[in-house]
Design a protein around this motif. Structure first.
Motif, mmCIF file in Angstrom:
data_model
loop_
_atom_site.group_PDB
_atom_site.id
_atom_site.type_symbol
_atom_site.label_atom_id
_atom_site.label_comp_id
_atom_site.label_asym_id
_atom_site.label_seq_id
_atom_site.Cartn_x
_atom_site.Cartn_y
_atom_site.Cartn_z
ATOM 1 N N ILE A 1 1.139 -1.235 -0.276
ATOM 2 C CA ILE A 1 0.009 -0.380 -0.107
ATOM 3 C C ILE A 1 0.814 1.313 -0.158
ATOM 4 C CG2 ILE A 1 -1.566 1.588 1.298
ATOM 5 C CD1 ILE A 1 -2.946 -0.935 2.030
ATOM 6 N N ARG B 1 -4.793 6.405 -1.460
ATOM 7 C CA ARG B 1 -3.869 5.073 -1.508
ATOM 8 C C ARG B 1 -3.743 4.823 -2.365
ATOM 9 N NH1 ARG B 1 -5.963 6.039 3.670
ATOM 10 N NH2 ARG B 1 -3.957 5.787 5.041
ATOM 11 N N ILE C 1 -3.123 0.549 -4.330
ATOM 12 C CA ILE C 1 -3.025 -0.398 -3.274
ATOM 13 C C ILE C 1 -2.963 -2.151 -4.516
ATOM 14 C CG2 ILE C 1 -4.027 -2.478 -1.411
ATOM 15 C CD1 ILE C 1 -5.971 -0.424 -1.289
ATOM 16 N N SER D 1 -5.814 -0.905 -6.516
ATOM 17 C CA SER D 1 -6.951 -0.322 -6.028
ATOM 18 C C SER D 1 -6.385 0.946 -5.576
ATOM 19 C CB SER D 1 -7.557 -0.839 -5.075
ATOM 20 O OG SER D 1 -7.881 -1.991 -5.375
ATOM 21 N N TYR D 2 -7.729 2.398 -6.052
ATOM 22 C CA TYR D 2 -6.924 3.573 -6.127
ATOM 23 C C TYR D 2 -8.570 3.646 -5.021
ATOM 24 C CZ TYR D 2 -5.662 3.465 -10.819
ATOM 25 O OH TYR D 2 -4.979 3.076 -11.806
ATOM 26 N N SER D 3 -7.657 4.089 -3.732
ATOM 27 C CA SER D 3 -8.476 4.884 -2.704
ATOM 28 C C SER D 3 -8.445 5.687 -2.431
ATOM 29 C CB SER D 3 -8.113 3.255 -1.183
ATOM 30 O OG SER D 3 -8.671 3.981 -0.045
ATOM 31 N N LYS E 1 -9.181 9.539 0.297
ATOM 32 C CA LYS E 1 -10.653 9.334 1.580
ATOM 33 C C LYS E 1 -10.061 11.712 0.927
ATOM 34 C CE LYS E 1 -10.405 9.143 6.293
ATOM 35 N NZ LYS E 1 -9.586 8.428 7.764
ATOM 36 N N ILE F 1 -14.351 7.663 2.290
ATOM 37 C CA ILE F 1 -13.904 6.350 1.103
ATOM 38 C C ILE F 1 -13.825 6.336 -0.512
ATOM 39 C CG2 ILE F 1 -11.882 5.143 0.831
ATOM 40 C CD1 ILE F 1 -11.629 5.128 3.926
ATOM 41 N N PHE F 2 -13.142 6.786 -1.255
ATOM 42 C CA PHE F 2 -14.135 5.857 -2.533
ATOM 43 C C PHE F 2 -12.856 5.345 -2.769
ATOM 44 C CE2 PHE F 2 -13.369 5.985 -7.182
ATOM 45 C CZ PHE F 2 -14.437 6.532 -7.492
ATOM 46 N N LEU F 3 -13.896 4.059 -3.623
ATOM 47 C CA LEU F 3 -12.578 2.813 -3.796
ATOM 48 C C LEU F 3 -12.718 2.487 -5.708
ATOM 49 C CD1 LEU F 3 -10.520 0.198 -2.886
ATOM 50 C CD2 LEU F 3 -12.282 -0.496 -2.123
ATOM 51 N N ARG F 4 -11.900 2.146 -6.167
ATOM 52 C CA ARG F 4 -11.922 1.599 -7.679
ATOM 53 C C ARG F 4 -11.010 0.659 -7.994
ATOM 54 N NH1 ARG F 4 -16.475 3.446 -6.932
ATOM 55 N NH2 ARG F 4 -18.007 4.602 -8.299
ATOM 56 N N THR F 5 -10.453 -1.192 -8.022
ATOM 57 C CA THR F 5 -10.378 -1.502 -8.613
ATOM 58 C C THR F 5 -9.868 -1.590 -10.082
ATOM 59 O OG1 THR F 5 -10.312 -2.363 -6.280
ATOM 60 C CG2 THR F 5 -9.006 -3.858 -8.045
#
Length: 288
Positions: A91, A111, A113, A124-126, A128, A279-283
């Motif tokens: 990370i 972040r 990941i 992954s794009y996190s 916050k 938090i926004f998360l896409r992978t």
């Protein structure tokens, strides 16, 4: 350089931009990532944040102020810290600082990941929002995959095979990298896009809101192939530098400004919005 690996794959990531520079298959000794030859294009997989593509006049307006950002934002030129790492995952973390606040007035934790699971690398794009107001941003990838993938094949042997039959209207780029106000006909009623180097002589292919969620890079005369999954990303760019031996498959949450955009950041096409502490998360992932 940071390395993660398992029994099948080895991934190398540069903390500068948290950029993937190698994805190596141990079983068949195949490298899947472009070697960043500066004679063509000196990148391999830059991250795009907090914008994607170009801004009109390289500027945007927010709360009565004017800010300037280069194409694709600043994250790709920043050194990320390593927040945590195991043998097969890592990370990277980037936060706002005095310099970023001059061009992007938001507090954030961004972040990247990277995780290896058998023969798949997921990225992954996190994002916050650590500030007190709504946060506006775009985020996406720009991975460049080596073509050809085997010695017995050439570039024109390869094609992209999408998991849905599509109509592919193309959103062309005008001068300055802005999206033209109307799409042009490209190809229709197919799931296959043959690759040629001439295909990219007029810059990237930009598609909006495809039905497909994955695409396979393959050639009928080669066993080496990869599957690229981009579910959750509403925009897709496909690009290569002129006459270079790679193809970029670029999953985007966001897009370049259009020719007719008024530069209000809050009204930018595809802009993502998150509330404080959200938090926004896409992978996206690549399987070999």
């Amino acid at each position: 350089m940071q390395i993660i690996e398992n029994q099948f794959l080895k991934a190398t990531i540069n903390p500068l931009g948290a950029e993937l520079v190698s994805l190596f298959n141990k079983e068949n000794n195949t490298e899947y990532i472009w070697n960043a030859d500066p004679a063509f294009w000196g990148k391999s997989s830059p991250v795009l944040f907090p914008i994607i593509g170009a801004l009109k006049n390289n500027q945007y307006f927010y709360q009565g102020k004017t800010y300037t950002l280069p194409r694709h934002g600043f994250a790709r030129e920043r050194v990320f810290s390593v927040e945590s790492q195991t043998e097969s995952s890592i990370i990277f973390l980037l936060k706002q600082d005095e310099e970023s606040l001059k061009v992007y007035p938001f507090d954030f934790e961004f972040r990247l990941i990277y995780t290896l699971l058998e023969k798949t690398l997921s990225v992954s794009y996190s994002v916050k929002n650590t500030g007190n107001n709504e946060m506006y941003f775009s985020v996406g990838g720009h991975p460049a995959f080596a073509v050809p993938l085997s010695e017995n094949s050439v570039y024109d042997d390869y094609y992209l095979e999408f998991n849905q039959t599509e109509d592919f209207p193309r959103w062309e780029l005008a001068d300055g990298g802005l999206i033209k106000k109307e799409a042009t006909a490209f190809i229709e009623n197919t799931n296959r896009l043959p690759l040629t180097k001439e295909l990219f002589y007029q810059d990237a292919l930009v598609f909006k809101h495809l039905q497909s969620t994955s695409v396979v890079l393959k050639a009928d005369n080669s066993e080496a192939k990869l599957t690229f999954d981009f579910q959750g990303f509403p925009f897709l760019g496909i690009w290569a530098a002129k006459n270079a031996n790679f193809v970029c498959m670029e999953p985007w949450c966001g897009i370049a400004d259009s020719e007719i955009h008024e530069q209000d950041f809050t009204k930018k096409e595809g802009i993502e919005i998150i509330q404080p502490d959200q938090i926004f998360l896409r992978t996206w992932s690549v399987s070999v």
